[in-house]
Structure formats: C-alpha cells, structure tokens
Scaffold this motif. Sequence first.
Motif, short mmCIF file in Angstrom:
data_model
loop_
_atom_site.label_atom_id
_atom_site.label_comp_id
_atom_site.label_asym_id
_atom_site.label_seq_id
_atom_site.Cartn_x
_atom_site.Cartn_y
_atom_site.Cartn_z
N TRP A 175 0.82 -1.21 0.00
CA TRP A 175 0.00 0.00 0.00
C TRP A 175 0.86 1.26 0.00
CZ3 TRP A 175 -3.29 -2.70 4.20
CH2 TRP A 175 -4.23 -3.53 3.59
N SER A 222 -7.12 -1.83 -2.13
CA SER A 222 -6.49 -0.67 -1.51
C SER A 222 -6.62 -0.76 0.01
CB SER A 222 -7.14 0.62 -2.01
OG SER A 222 -8.44 0.76 -1.45
N GLU A 223 -5.79 -0.01 0.69
CA GLU A 223 -5.85 0.02 2.15
C GLU A 223 -7.21 0.53 2.62
OE1 GLU A 223 -3.04 1.37 5.89
OE2 GLU A 223 -2.82 2.43 3.99
N LYS A 224 -7.74 1.52 1.93
CA LYS A 224 -9.05 2.07 2.28
C LYS A 224 -10.16 1.01 2.12
CE LYS A 224 -12.09 5.96 1.41
NZ LYS A 224 -12.30 7.22 0.68
#
Length: 163
Positions: A59, A112-114
């Motif tokens: 990430w 994604s990290e989100k």
Amino acid sequence: GIKGQLRKFLANLLKYLGDLFFITIFALEETRTNTCLIKQSAMKQRLTAKEEEIMSIFWEHGEMLIRDILNYIPEPRPSYNTVATQVKFLEDKGFVVRKPIANTFIYTPVISEKEYSGAAISTVVKQYYNNSYTSVVSQFVEEEKMDLDELKALIAEIEKRRK
C-alpha cells in the motif's frame, strides 16, 4: 477503378476496426468484471498479522518484486522463501496479482488500504453492533473517545457530502 478499390479497402478497414473495438471493449468489460469478483472475494478474507505487514508495504510503495519487499521489512528479516510464501497466500486470497517479468514476477496490490479498512470496520459493526454505526458512535461518545466537537464535525462532513 481506383475509387472503388479505395472504398472497398476503407470499408474493410472500418469493419476490421469495428471488430477490434468490440473485442477490446468486451475484453475490458470482462477484466473489470473479473477484478470486481476478485475484490469481492478478497474483501471476505481476513489477513494474518504477517500478511497485513506485507500488504502495508504494498500500500505504501505499490507494485514490487519479492526482493523489494524484503528491503522494506525491518531486521531481523525473514528469508526470501518465507516472504514469497506470504505473498503467494496474498495472491491466493486475491489481495495481489502477479505479472511475469524476465525470470521473476512483479506483484501488484488489487485491494487498496481504504477498501480493506472499510471492509474490516463493516465486519466489526455487523458482528458486534448489530450493523448499527450509530451504536458505534454512541459507544465512542459514552467512553469519551469522541468529544462533542468531533461529533459536530462528523455531522457537518456528512451534511456537506449529501449536498
């Protein structure tokens, strides 16, 4: 004559380009659908602490080789094979994809990290708060982990996004 040949050539070229365009659009749509299915499947998976550590590196730095990942892991570093195994698990779970480059592979994060954080929070809210985000916020306020000003700012942000 020449005009007829040119018309025929242009007609064939347009047909070819139209077919190529259709095939390209179909392939892109199929890729997008497969990516969505992979992401949905991955979002249901939980990561181990080691897998999360490796995903954090992805990430932060994007696509990379196994040896690149090793450079970001603090000492004492695990062996190359240990990291390769962890990345293989991440690939199996749908968090990364690999592309062959020369005699090795380059790995790219798909989630994604989100997206991962959001899915993790959703799981906790569903499992422990009867799917009520209001209950979560209420608990934060009750335990003084969120003050009134933060709550007002959150409400203002929500109202701003609705407009």
